[in-house]
Design a protein around this motif. Sequence first.
Motif, PDB file in Angstrom:
ATOM      1  N   ASN A 104     -24.395  25.565 117.122  1.00  0.00           N
ATOM      2  CA  ASN A 104     -23.817  25.998 118.388  1.00  0.00           C
ATOM      3  C   ASN A 104     -24.898  26.267 119.433  1.00  0.00           C
ATOM      4  O   ASN A 104     -25.925  26.862 119.129  1.00  0.00           O
ATOM      5  N   TYR A 105     -24.684  25.821 120.686  1.00  0.00           N
ATOM      6  CA  TYR A 105     -25.628  26.170 121.754  1.00  0.00           C
ATOM      7  C   TYR A 105     -24.909  26.768 122.975  1.00  0.00           C
ATOM      8  O   TYR A 105     -25.510  26.938 124.035  1.00  0.00           O
ATOM      9  N   TYR A 106     -23.643  27.105 122.823  1.00  0.00           N
ATOM     10  CA  TYR A 106     -22.906  27.649 123.968  1.00  0.00           C
ATOM     11  C   TYR A 106     -23.526  28.989 124.378  1.00  0.00           C
ATOM     12  O   TYR A 106     -23.632  29.911 123.573  1.00  0.00           O
ATOM     13  N   PRO A 107     -23.964  29.117 125.651  1.00  0.00           N
ATOM     14  CA  PRO A 107     -24.688  30.330 126.061  1.00  0.00           C
ATOM     15  C   PRO A 107     -23.776  31.514 126.348  1.00  0.00           C
ATOM     16  O   PRO A 107     -22.603  31.351 126.686  1.00  0.00           O
ATOM     17  N   LYS A 111     -11.448  24.548 116.810  1.00  0.00           N
ATOM     18  CA  LYS A 111     -11.805  25.966 116.776  1.00  0.00           C
ATOM     19  C   LYS A 111     -12.896  26.355 117.765  1.00  0.00           C
ATOM     20  O   LYS A 111     -12.896  27.460 118.294  1.00  0.00           O
ATOM     21  N   VAL A 112     -13.859  25.440 118.013  1.00  0.00           N
ATOM     22  CA  VAL A 112     -15.001  25.834 118.852  1.00  0.00           C
ATOM     23  C   VAL A 112     -15.366  24.838 119.947  1.00  0.00           C
ATOM     24  O   VAL A 112     -16.410  24.952 120.581  1.00  0.00           O
ATOM     25  N   GLY A 113     -14.523  23.848 120.189  1.00  0.00           N
ATOM     26  CA  GLY A 113     -14.815  22.908 121.268  1.00  0.00           C
ATOM     27  C   GLY A 113     -15.915  21.910 120.933  1.00  0.00           C
ATOM     28  O   GLY A 113     -15.917  21.327 119.851  1.00  0.00           O
ATOM     29  N   SER A 114     -16.888  21.757 121.868  1.00  0.00           N
ATOM     30  CA  SER A 114     -17.886  20.695 121.657  1.00  0.00           C
ATOM     31  C   SER A 114     -19.319  21.051 122.046  1.00  0.00           C
ATOM     32  O   SER A 114     -20.192  20.195 122.068  1.00  0.00           O
ATOM     33  N   SER A 149     -14.876  27.989 122.884  1.00  0.00           N
ATOM     34  CA  SER A 149     -16.321  28.099 122.640  1.00  0.00           C
ATOM     35  C   SER A 149     -16.724  29.562 122.555  1.00  0.00           C
ATOM     36  O   SER A 149     -16.261  30.384 123.342  1.00  0.00           O
ATOM     37  N   LYS A 150     -17.607  29.844 121.608  1.00  0.00           N
ATOM     38  CA  LYS A 150     -18.108  31.219 121.457  1.00  0.00           C
ATOM     39  C   LYS A 150     -19.624  31.185 121.600  1.00  0.00           C
ATOM     40  O   LYS A 150     -20.272  30.227 121.167  1.00  0.00           O
ATOM     41  N   PRO A 151     -20.226  32.218 122.204  1.00  0.00           N
ATOM     42  CA  PRO A 151     -21.677  32.208 122.405  1.00  0.00           C
ATOM     43  C   PRO A 151     -22.452  32.116 121.090  1.00  0.00           C
ATOM     44  O   PRO A 151     -22.039  32.688 120.075  1.00  0.00           O
ATOM     45  N   HIS A 152     -23.560  31.385 121.132  1.00  0.00           N
ATOM     46  CA  HIS A 152     -24.408  31.248 119.945  1.00  0.00           C
ATOM     47  C   HIS A 152     -25.209  32.535 119.733  1.00  0.00           C
ATOM     48  O   HIS A 152     -25.281  33.392 120.624  1.00  0.00           O
TER      49      HIS A 152
END
Length: 312
Positions: free
Chosen positions: A79-82, A163-166, A255-258
Amino acid sequence: MNLAEKYTKLIKTEAKRLGFLSCGISKAGFLEEEAPRLENWLQQNHHGQMRYMENHFDKRLNPTLLVDDAKSVISLLLNYYPSETPLYNKAEISYKISKYAYGQDYHFVIKEKLKELLYFIQTEIGEVAGRAFVDSAPVLDKAWAAKSGLGWIGKNSNLITQKVGSFYFIAELIVDLELEYDMSTTDHCGTCTACIDACPTEAIVAPYVVDGSKCISYFTIELKDNLPLEMKGKFDDWFFGCDVCQDICPWNRFSKPHNEPLLQPHEKLLSMTNKDWEEITQETFNAVFRNSAVKRTKFEGLKRNITFLKKD
């Protein structure tokens, strides 16, 4: 529990411990469905000046040509979602950089984790030969991730999960070890065309087909020539990469933050204004992007991109 099951459980548990979002496993072999798609994509010149995409055609489709006696492709997502992004506004902060480039270069971050995972496999299981791949060799990452049930390839050609998008990186370990194999999942794009409609340069030429040579990421990272004048005003203020087709995707509401410290942005990055970007010096570039993927475009490339965004 047989050995393949036991080893698979061990590997997936360790992958989670190392911080990977998920881990899926496929039987190594020729990607029959991908072969005609890749051939057609190249024939249509959708790779533009990315000539390296023409190389190693067979290896791209067959991991047994990359690792002798390969049995399994272990696909991993990071995951890299900020947790925060710049406070974009029209007046002072509108220049944008792709979220994947906020922190340290993902190649190095993931390579280290893959080395650890391979070492773990060799220590716990025994003599296992394998190679780690992070977007730097002829491996069709998304195809393998989809095959191993980690998501489906969406209309924007990104791997998407319910569950978490892309917003994640994809990497692989190809090993000569028999494991338990996962089933692929189903496509959940439905009738949605949000990504196609939103693309500023109309790079998604058909559902599931992206003309790479029209993509903002291609222009701002891969293209070494001058940026084409007909694209002036169409970059939606992106100067390195582009997240439009992901930002608009309904699945990215999940998306959830990494929580990977190495992917946290440099403290200056989130507060830089358009003026700061336009006046960026080599010194600031080196400080903000010291270990970043942005180094790929070099200081001159970044300046070229930012100059192209400036309103005449």
